[in-house]
Design an enzyme around this catalytic site. Structure first.
Site, mmCIF file in Angstrom:
data_model
loop_
_atom_site.group_PDB
_atom_site.id
_atom_site.type_symbol
_atom_site.label_atom_id
_atom_site.label_comp_id
_atom_site.label_asym_id
_atom_site.label_seq_id
_atom_site.Cartn_x
_atom_site.Cartn_y
_atom_site.Cartn_z
ATOM 1 N N GLY A 187 -9.933 2.594 -1.138
ATOM 2 C CA GLY A 187 -9.678 3.465 -2.270
ATOM 3 C C GLY A 187 -8.723 2.930 -3.304
ATOM 4 C CB SER A 188 -7.942 1.019 -5.445
ATOM 5 O OG SER A 188 -6.851 0.652 -6.252
#
Length: 219
Positions: A187-188
Site C-alpha cells: 500500500g502506498s
C-alpha cells in the site's frame, strides 16, 4: 498470475502455513480441535491476503501516444498545481493515486518514451496521504520523454506500511506504455507530474485501473 517479486514470499508463506498447522496439531492434540480449526482458518486467511496482494493480472493496454494512462490501481486523491523541486524545479500539475492494501500494486508505465531520469531516494515512512510524503518518504522518481506531452514524471512513494519500492526503469531505456515498471509492497501512492496546461480526464475520488484508465488525452 503473480508479480515476480511475490513468488518467493508466497512459497515461504505457504510453508509457514503448513508448519504452523502441523505444530498446532502436534502440540494441542485432538481435545483442542476447536483451537486447531481457528488457527487453520486465521493462517489460511492471512495466506490468501498475501496472495491477493502480489497478484499481477494481465492487462490489455490500448497503447496511444496521445493518452496518459493511470500508472497504478487506486483512488485519485489529489489534482493540484504544485512546485516540483527535484527535476523540473517549477510548477506542474500533480495527480496523486492512493493504493490501499487490497489494490494491485504493480506500477505500469503511464506512457511510452525514453526514460531520461530514474532515481531512488531513501526517506521516511509517513502515511501515504501526508502532504510531505512526496518529498520526505522513501520514493523513486522516473521521467519519460514523450512526443506529445513533453517530459512526464511519475513518483512511487512508500507509505507507513510499505517498506520496499521496486523500480525497473533505467535511464536510456525505452518505456512501453502499460508494461510493468515496478512494484510497491503493502500500500502506498504514486504521483504524476504533468504540464500545467494538461487536460485531466479524472476527478477526485475516481477509482482508476493501471494501464487502463485515461488520466489525460490530447484530441
Amino acid at each position: 498470475m503473480f508479480h515476480k517479486e511475490g513468488y518467493k514470499i508466497l512459497i515461504w508463506s505457504l510453508l509457514g502455513l503448513i508448519l504452523i498447522n502441523l505444530l498446532a496439531n502436534s502440540f494441542l492434540g485432538k481435545e483442542n480441535q476447536l483451537i486447531i480449526t481457528i488457527i487453520f482458518i486465521v493462517s489460511f486467511v492471512i495466506f490468501i491476503l498475501i496472495a491477493q496482494f502480489f497478484r499481477n493480472p494481465k492487462v490489455r493496454v490500448n497503447k496511444n501516444e496521445n493518452q496518459i494512462l493511470a500508472p497504478v490501481d487506486g483512488k485519485v486523491v489529489a489534482i493540484e498545481k504544485v512546485t516540483e523541486l527535484e527535476y523540473f524545479k517549477g510548477e506542474r500539475l500533480q495527480v496523486s493515486i492512493f493504493m490501499s492494501p487490497v489494490n494491485v500494486h504493480v506500477t505500469r508505465y503511464p506512457i511510452g518514451g525514453k526514460i531520461s531520469y530514474s532515481k531512488y531516494h531513501p526517506g521516511k515512512f509517513l502515511v501515504a496521504w501526508h502532504p510531505k510524503s512526496s518529498e520526505e518518504n522513501e520514493r523513486t522518481t522516473v521521467v519519460i520523454e514523450t512526443k506529445n506531452f513533453g517530459d512526464i514524471l511519475y513518483r512511487q512513494i512508500a507509505g507507513a506500511v510499505a517498506k520496499r519500492i521496486v523500480n525497473y526503469a533505467e535511464e536510456g531505456d525505452m518505456a512501453v506504455q502499460g508494461e510493468d515498471s515496478g512494484f510497491i509492497k503493502f500500500g502506498s501512492r504514486v504521483d504524476l507530474f504533468l504540464p500545467v496546461d494538461t487536460d485531466i480526464a479524472v476527478n477526485i475520488n475516481d477509482k482508476v485501473k493501471g494501464g487502463k484508465s485515461i488520466i489525460s488525452k490530447k484530441s
